[in-house]
Motif scaffolding. Structure first.
Motif, PDB file in Angstrom:
ATOM      1  N   PHE A   1      -2.696   7.327   5.669  1.00 26.55           N
ATOM      2  CA  PHE A   1      -2.479   5.880   5.662  1.00 26.55           C
ATOM      3  C   PHE A   1      -3.246   5.233   6.814  1.00 26.55           C
ATOM      4  CE2 PHE A   1      -0.362   1.999   6.906  1.00 26.55           C
ATOM      5  CZ  PHE A   1      -0.011   1.391   5.708  1.00 26.55           C
ATOM      6  N   HIS A   2      -3.131   5.815   7.999  1.00 25.59           N
ATOM      7  CA  HIS A   2      -3.796   5.252   9.174  1.00 25.59           C
ATOM      8  C   HIS A   2      -5.318   5.269   8.988  1.00 25.59           C
ATOM      9  CE1 HIS A   2      -3.649   3.972  13.376  1.00 25.59           C
ATOM     10  NE2 HIS A   2      -4.720   4.715  13.578  1.00 25.59           N
TER      11      HIS A   2
ATOM     12  N   ILE B   1      11.252   7.750   1.615  1.00 20.93           N
ATOM     13  CA  ILE B   1      11.256   8.229   2.999  1.00 20.93           C
ATOM     14  C   ILE B   1      11.324   9.745   3.040  1.00 20.93           C
ATOM     15  CG2 ILE B   1      12.525   8.194   5.180  1.00 20.93           C
ATOM     16  CD1 ILE B   1      11.072   5.584   4.488  1.00 20.93           C
ATOM     17  N   GLU B   2      12.170  10.331   2.197  1.00 20.90           N
ATOM     18  CA  GLU B   2      12.293  11.787   2.196  1.00 20.90           C
ATOM     19  C   GLU B   2      10.981  12.476   1.831  1.00 20.90           C
ATOM     20  OE1 GLU B   2      15.534  12.370  -0.497  1.00 20.90           O
ATOM     21  OE2 GLU B   2      17.043  12.462   1.116  1.00 20.90           O
ATOM     22  N   ALA B   3      10.148  11.807   1.023  1.00 26.75           N
ATOM     23  CA  ALA B   3       8.911  12.433   0.552  1.00 26.75           C
ATOM     24  C   ALA B   3       7.758  12.322   1.548  1.00 26.75           C
ATOM     25  CB  ALA B   3       8.490  11.800  -0.780  1.00 26.75           C
ATOM     26  N   ILE B   4       7.902  11.485   2.577  1.00 25.06           N
ATOM     27  CA  ILE B   4       6.791  11.245   3.508  1.00 25.06           C
ATOM     28  C   ILE B   4       6.580  12.462   4.413  1.00 25.06           C
ATOM     29  CG2 ILE B   4       6.031   9.859   5.486  1.00 25.06           C
ATOM     30  CD1 ILE B   4       7.471   7.475   4.171  1.00 25.06           C
ATOM     31  N   GLU B   5       5.333  12.899   4.512  1.00 27.97           N
ATOM     32  CA  GLU B   5       4.946  13.982   5.405  1.00 27.97           C
ATOM     33  C   GLU B   5       3.919  13.466   6.409  1.00 27.97           C
ATOM     34  OE1 GLU B   5       3.545  17.091   2.902  1.00 27.97           O
ATOM     35  OE2 GLU B   5       5.538  17.560   2.084  1.00 27.97           O
ATOM     36  N   ARG B   6       3.650  14.270   7.415  1.00 27.40           N
ATOM     37  CA  ARG B   6       2.707  13.834   8.451  1.00 27.40           C
ATOM     38  C   ARG B   6       1.347  13.501   7.864  1.00 27.40           C
ATOM     39  NH1 ARG B   6      -1.371  15.495  11.742  1.00 27.40           N
ATOM     40  NH2 ARG B   6      -1.377  14.486  13.840  1.00 27.40           N
TER      41      ARG B   6
ATOM     42  N   ALA C   1       0.810  -1.221   0.000  1.00 29.80           N
ATOM     43  CA  ALA C   1       0.000   0.000   0.000  1.00 29.80           C
ATOM     44  C   ALA C   1       0.839   1.265   0.000  1.00 29.80           C
ATOM     45  CB  ALA C   1      -0.929  -0.005   1.221  1.00 29.80           C
ATOM     46  N   ASP C   2       2.147   1.143  -0.191  1.00 25.36           N
ATOM     47  CA  ASP C   2       3.031   2.310  -0.132  1.00 25.36           C
ATOM     48  C   ASP C   2       2.787   3.309  -1.259  1.00 25.36           C
ATOM     49  OD1 ASP C   2       4.336   1.596   2.168  1.00 25.36           O
ATOM     50  OD2 ASP C   2       6.086   0.751   1.170  1.00 25.36           O
ATOM     51  N   GLY C   3       2.342   2.818  -2.406  1.00 24.31           N
ATOM     52  CA  GLY C   3       2.178   3.702  -3.550  1.00 24.31           C
ATOM     53  C   GLY C   3       3.511   4.224  -4.051  1.00 24.31           C
ATOM     54  N   ASP C   4       3.584   5.516  -4.260  1.00 30.62           N
ATOM     55  CA  ASP C   4       4.812   6.104  -4.808  1.00 30.62           C
ATOM     56  C   ASP C   4       5.791   6.537  -3.710  1.00 30.62           C
ATOM     57  OD1 ASP C   4       3.380   8.194  -3.787  1.00 30.62           O
ATOM     58  OD2 ASP C   4       3.476   9.447  -5.581  1.00 30.62           O
ATOM     59  N   LYS C   5       5.568   6.082  -2.484  1.00 31.28           N
ATOM     60  CA  LYS C   5       6.459   6.440  -1.372  1.00 31.28           C
ATOM     61  C   LYS C   5       6.896   5.171  -0.639  1.00 31.28           C
ATOM     62  CE  LYS C   5       4.464  11.055  -0.900  1.00 31.28           C
ATOM     63  NZ  LYS C   5       3.788  12.043  -0.035  1.00 31.28           N
ATOM     64  N   PRO C   6       7.805   4.399  -1.238  1.00 32.89           N
ATOM     65  CA  PRO C   6       8.251   3.160  -0.602  1.00 32.89           C
ATOM     66  C   PRO C   6       8.786   3.405   0.807  1.00 32.89           C
ATOM     67  CG  PRO C   6       9.048   3.283  -2.863  1.00 32.89           C
ATOM     68  CD  PRO C   6       8.464   4.625  -2.542  1.00 32.89           C
ATOM     69  N   GLY C   7       8.243   2.659   1.742  1.00 35.74           N
ATOM     70  CA  GLY C   7       8.602   2.833   3.147  1.00 35.74           C
ATOM     71  C   GLY C   7       7.496   3.459   3.962  1.00 35.74           C
TER      72      GLY C   7
ATOM     73  N   ALA D   1       4.688   4.347   9.020  1.00 32.50           N
ATOM     74  CA  ALA D   1       3.445   4.520   9.780  1.00 32.50           C
ATOM     75  C   ALA D   1       3.454   3.604  11.000  1.00 32.50           C
ATOM     76  CB  ALA D   1       2.236   4.223   8.900  1.00 32.50           C
ATOM     77  N   ALA D   2       3.950   2.385  10.828  1.00 32.37           N
ATOM     78  CA  ALA D   2       4.041   1.466  11.960  1.00 32.37           C
ATOM     79  C   ALA D   2       5.029   1.980  12.999  1.00 32.37           C
ATOM     80  CB  ALA D   2       4.453   0.074  11.466  1.00 32.37           C
ATOM     81  N   SER D   3       6.179   2.445  12.562  1.00 30.45           N
ATOM     82  CA  SER D   3       7.192   2.953  13.492  1.00 30.45           C
ATOM     83  C   SER D   3       6.687   4.144  14.285  1.00 30.45           C
ATOM     84  CB  SER D   3       8.461   3.348  12.735  1.00 30.45           C
ATOM     85  OG  SER D   3       9.054   2.247  12.109  1.00 30.45           O
ATOM     86  N   MET D   4       5.959   5.022  13.636  1.00 31.75           N
ATOM     87  CA  MET D   4       5.514   6.255  14.289  1.00 31.75           C
ATOM     88  C   MET D   4       4.405   6.031  15.309  1.00 31.75           C
ATOM     89  SD  MET D   4       7.243   8.916  13.489  1.00 31.75           S
ATOM     90  CE  MET D   4       6.099  10.205  13.996  1.00 31.75           C
ATOM     91  N   LEU D   5       3.768   4.842  15.289  1.00 39.56           N
ATOM     92  CA  LEU D   5       2.735   4.581  16.278  1.00 39.56           C
ATOM     93  C   LEU D   5       3.290   4.536  17.698  1.00 39.56           C
ATOM     94  CD1 LEU D   5       0.510   1.910  14.486  1.00 39.56           C
ATOM     95  CD2 LEU D   5      -0.019   4.307  14.900  1.00 39.56           C
TER      96      LEU D   5
END
Length: 938
Positions: free
Chosen positions: A677-678, A666-671, A537-543, A548-552
């Motif tokens: 995702f959640h 990873i660099e492209a992921i924002e809050r 389910a990552d789409g164009d942002k691998p990781g 999302a799991a780590s940030m929980l």
């Protein structure tokens, strides 16, 4: 014996058996700890705000010394029809002498090459008898061998262990010595070929004076291994491998009377000669005040800071252990908060007390964040340490640490064998203290350690005089038995009777499906909330899924990350997250008496994750550093390189199999991505909750309905994940990645397999096991045992919803890269050609797989994992219980058909990480397919 050292080393792989019997006299003992009932305990409660009552434990054991000096310890546990055998020999690398290092470890390898009455591979009878948790290990102080077998295979296991104790020296030949010497040398190369792999050898020589028994590492030197003669090795056996120098533990589904009768039968007539004097004491070396630096193929600088401290058995060991938890290893720890969270000077910090027989060491390890000054990190580290020594210890934090460790201890009291099983703890207690129940006294002492004691011990040992090692990146990565018939192995009783808990399914008020299996042996409840998503389910942002799991764990509800971590410790709960290719999950491990408040905390994670911006920046930065670490490791680099070659870089399964994602992703992921995702995937109509433990349906259903009352499925339609089908390449492809100076080449090859289906699944697993899936597989026997070019070669098939990647891996010495590829191809081609699976190979697999079910559901975690897989695949509960019957009827024709259907070795995609200046021409000369050189990127 410290609680935390045992937990760190063992608990992740097993359970603990704790207790005391007072004096170590022969006879039966009930090992019992009752919280707070002693006078000292009562005093500690009233006078010591850091006091935490030790958990209540009740564990019986029996100890007896046979006439030949063998110490036998028996523990009864009739929960599952399995028995653990664990034998400790009182010899380790500390018993070697300079010039002959590595003997203890080399001999451990030799002991798996059969004995006088059973020549050949020691593993073979076990791998057709359902053995689990089977291995041998060597450290500075001791060597041990262990296995867990179905009750009906106990005679076979004891026959084998006693045969190599009493009838082994004649089986040691020059050929087996040369073979295992080659295997050990490849193990040494493999260790040193990984980032920071030479650190502990440098630390050993830098912190202990020459000729101190801890000044060399267990694996020894290449030169000493080369110089080991056949007579040297035989003398080592005569000196140390005798009953009077050993401890035998038998634990599990057997009575004391039966176990002792078997111990006398198999071991009683093995004689003991004069045992070598055992080193028990050595003056603590002077505190080193030394600094060393070295360069290695590492992505970031690492700092090791080491102090020599008292050995196991010291009154200070519990305080030393607690110091490491206060300093590191936890989000609330001093060094983690300052170096990683607040000032972001490091990506990780850890600490541990390494207690050994002759001396201990306290070690702090810091990974410096790329771009940060090592000098600045060291200055902050030193300043923090001296502040810790001078400013005192928070008693409340000390209480939380103890409570958390005790909770982990209680949760682990299920497994009898393997690392950290009851048999291991009984043996360890006897070895270090002469008392199988010695740990109970350690628990009471641990419970009462005060903040003042911890600070005093810190002030005594954490002095400016210490040893520091800095590892920086290189600029470019470059007898005669009368009672026992030794002519044949005892037969294995192949009857396996399992009583699995009944599964109950029900639906909560919010629509969430729950599957419950009650097990009331320990007061613990485990949960796994799994929901479809994962890297697919990552789409164009691998990781994205794994982030999302780590940030929980970075806070939920009204609790930030540190408060959330502290609350877990107070409850003795553990909330974890995981991310795979197709699923993410949130897990809970809770004590029964803290279940409701633990569920409230669990619900906050599900419903109210914070995903704080400031923590996201730090976690992203650390993830990018972790990716750099992966690229520096041959295996990690191969696992990043292979998937896009198999599936394509835009495919959901084309992301790195390490799960860490790509730098760009990873660099492209924002809050907002995490929140989206959640909200998209963590919803009750996309999830199933599996519960295993000490709780009834009525109890858990009511508690879950209360805790998750506000969790409702949104009105929007559930998103779908499309996993497209890909075609295999029609011919071999080879990709090379340069790692200059590498002593090994990491060979990895992949095939895309069809999705998992119940039909034919058992035949596929049998086929995969025989060719490359277990220690005695054809591939491993060829490259490790026959050629000794590798420490191990295996293949795995990943369990995915879509097409499965089948991955073969073999780290081999550099000069054997091309020959190893040919040998691998030869094994697969012959398996499909003139040497298909044999009836003997299949019979061994059938026996082993069926008998292995005896231990498959020994712990709640094992049961939880199996039910989660069953639910994930949409299978009925009986699919698990009927598995042995399906395996028992497998035929050679079915396995051959599976091999022909799934294995096409000429369609492998190969990734080889190594020194191209030494291997490229030879690989190209194989002429098995086009060769392309890749850069070590994403």
């Amino acid at each position: 014996m410290t609680l935390r050292s045992i937990l760190i080393i063992f608990l992740s792989l097993g359970a603990l058996s704790l207790g005391a019997c007072g004096k170590p006299d022969e006879g039966r003992h009930r090992v019992q700890a009752v919280a707070g009932e002693s006078v000292d305990g009562a005093r500690a409660q009233s006078d010591n705000p850091a006091y935490v009552a030790a958990p209540e434990l009740d564990i019986p054991f029996y100890k007896e010394k046979l006439e030949n000096g063998l110490t036998v310890i028996v523990h009864e546990d009739h929960k599952a029809p399995v028995v653990a055998v664990n034998i400790w020999y009182k010899v380790g690398s500390k018993d070697e002498v300079p010039g002959k290092t590595g003997f203890a470890h080399l001999f451990e390898h030799l002991m798996f090459n059969g004995s006088e009455n059973y020549p050949g591979e020691y593993f073979e009878p076990f791998q057709r008898s359902g053995a689990t948790d089977m291995n041998g290990t060597t450290n500075n102080d001791r060597t041990n061998y262990f296995e867990t077998v179905p009750t009906g295979a106990l005679d076979m296991a004891l026959w084998m262990e006693s045969d190599r104790m009493g009838h082994f020296v004649g089986a040691i030949t020059q050929e087996t010595l040369d073979e295992q010497r080659g295997v050990v040398k490849n193990e040494k190369r493999q260790r040193e070929n990984t980032p920071y792999g030479q650190a502990f050898e440098r630390i050993a020589s830098g912190t202990f004076p020459p000729y101190h028994p801890y000044s060399w590492t267990t694996i020894g030197s290449m030169e000493d291994l080369d110089n080991a003669s056949l007579e040297d090795v035989k003398q080592w056996f005569r000196d140390y491998y005798q009953p009077a120098n050993a401890i035998l533990v038998i634990a599990g589904d057997i009575t004391v009377e039966e176990a002792m009768a078997k111990a006398r039968q198999y071991f009683g007539n093995i004689p003991s000669s004069g045992v070598q004097p055992r080193l028990k004491n050595w003056e603590l070396p002077v505190q080193p005040n030394k600094r060393e630096e070295m360069f290695d193929q590492v992505p970031q600088t690492r700092i090791y800071k080491v102090w020599n401290v008292p050995a196991v058995g010291s009154e200070e060991e519990d305080a030393l252990d607690l110091i490491t938890s206060l300093l590191a290893n936890r989000k609330n720890s001093l060094l983690y908060r300052r170096l990683v969270r607040d000032e972001q000077l490091a990506t990780s910090v850890s600490a541990f007390y390494y207690g050994r027989q002759l001396a201990g060491q306290l070690m702090i390890i810091v990974d410096v964040k790329p771009g940060q000054s090592v000098e600045k990190v060291e200055a902050v580290l030193d300043e923090s340490l001296w502040a810790f020594v001078n400013n005192g210890v928070d008693a409340r934090e000390l209480r939380r640490i103890k409570q958390s460790e005790f909770a982990s201890l209680v949760k682990g009291l299920e497994k009898i064998g393997g690392f950290g099983g009851k048999s291991d703890i009984l043996a360890q207690s006897e070895f270090y203290y002469g008392d199988p129940g010695a740990l109970i006294e350690g628990l009471q002492h641990y419970a009462g350690v005060s903040a003042q004691e911890v600070q005093a011990v810190a002030a005594r040992w954490l002095t400016p005089e210490s040893y520091t090692l800095i590892i920086r990146p290189r600029e470019k990565y470059a007898t005669s038995e009368k009672k026992v018939d030794r002519s044949r192995l005892p037969p294995v009783d192949k009857k396996v009777e399992l009583e699995l808990p009944k599964q109950e399914s029900f639906t909560l008020d919010n629509g969430l499906k729950v599957v419950l299996a009650e097990r009331h042996d320990t007061p613990v409840v485990l949960m796994n909330l799994q929901f479809k998503s994962g890297a697919a389910a990552d789409g164009d942002k691998p990781g994205l899924a794994s982030m999302a799991a780590s940030m929980l764990s970075e806070g939920a509800g009204d609790l930030d990350a540190l408060a959330f971590s502290a609350r877990q410790e107070e409850l003795g709960a553990s909330i974890g997250t995981g991310s795979g290719l197709d699923y993410n999950n949130i897990t809970l491990s809770a004590l029964k008496n803290q279940l409701d408040p633990s569920l409230e905390l669990f619900a906050k994670v599900v419903l109210e994750p914070l995903f704080p911006e400031k923590d996201l920046a730090r976690v992203k930065s650390n993830r990018l550093d972790a990716i750099a670490q992966e690229k520096a490791q041959p295996q990690g680099l191969a696992l990043r390189t292979l998937p896009p070659l198999l599936f394509g870089d835009k495919h959901p399964y084309g992301a790195p199999l390490t799960g860490s994602g790509t730098v760009e992703g990873i660099e492209a992921i924002e809050r907002d991505d995490l929140v989206r995702f959640h909200n998209t995937w963590v919803r009750p109509d996309n999830a199933v909750l599996i519960v295993v433990g000490d709780v009834t349906r009525e109890e858990i259903q009511a508690s879950l309905n209360r805790a998750l009352a506000d969790w409702r499925a949104p009105k929007t339609e559930l998103a779908r994940i499309e996993v497209p089908t890909v075609e295999r390449p029609q011919k071999t492809r080879i990709y090379l990645v340069d790692r200059p100076g590498a002593e090994q080449s990491y060979i990895m090859a992949g095939l895309v397999m069809p999705p998992w289906q119940p039909q034919g699944a058992e035949a596929f697993e049998a086929m995969a096991a025989v060719i490359a899936g277990k220690f005695t597989s054809r591939v491993n026997m060829n490259l490790r045992e026959d050629k000794h070019w590798t420490y191990g070669a295996r293949a795995v098939s990943l369990d995915t919803e879509g097409q499965r990647p089948y991955i073969l891996f073999a780290p081999v010495q550099t000069d054997k890269t091309a020959p190893a590829i040919l040998e691998l191809l030869k094994e697969y081609r012959s398996f499909l050609g003139d040497k298909p699976v044999t009836e003997r190979e299949l019979a061994d697999y059938r026996d082993d797989e069926v008998l292995k079910q005896s231990a498959r559901f020994q712990t709640k975690g094992q049961l939880l994992s199996s039910i989660a897989w069953q639910v994930e695949k949409g299978l009925p509960p009986e699919y698990i219980s009927e598995y042995p019957q399906r395996v028992e009827v497998l035929t050679v024709d079915e396995v051959e058909s599976s091999a022909r259907q799934f294995l096409q070795p000429d369609q492998f995609t190969w990734v080889i990480i190594g020194d191209l200046s030494r291997i490229q021409k030879e690989v190209e000369a194989l002429n098995i397919g086009p060769v392309e050189v890749l850069s070590p990127g994403d």
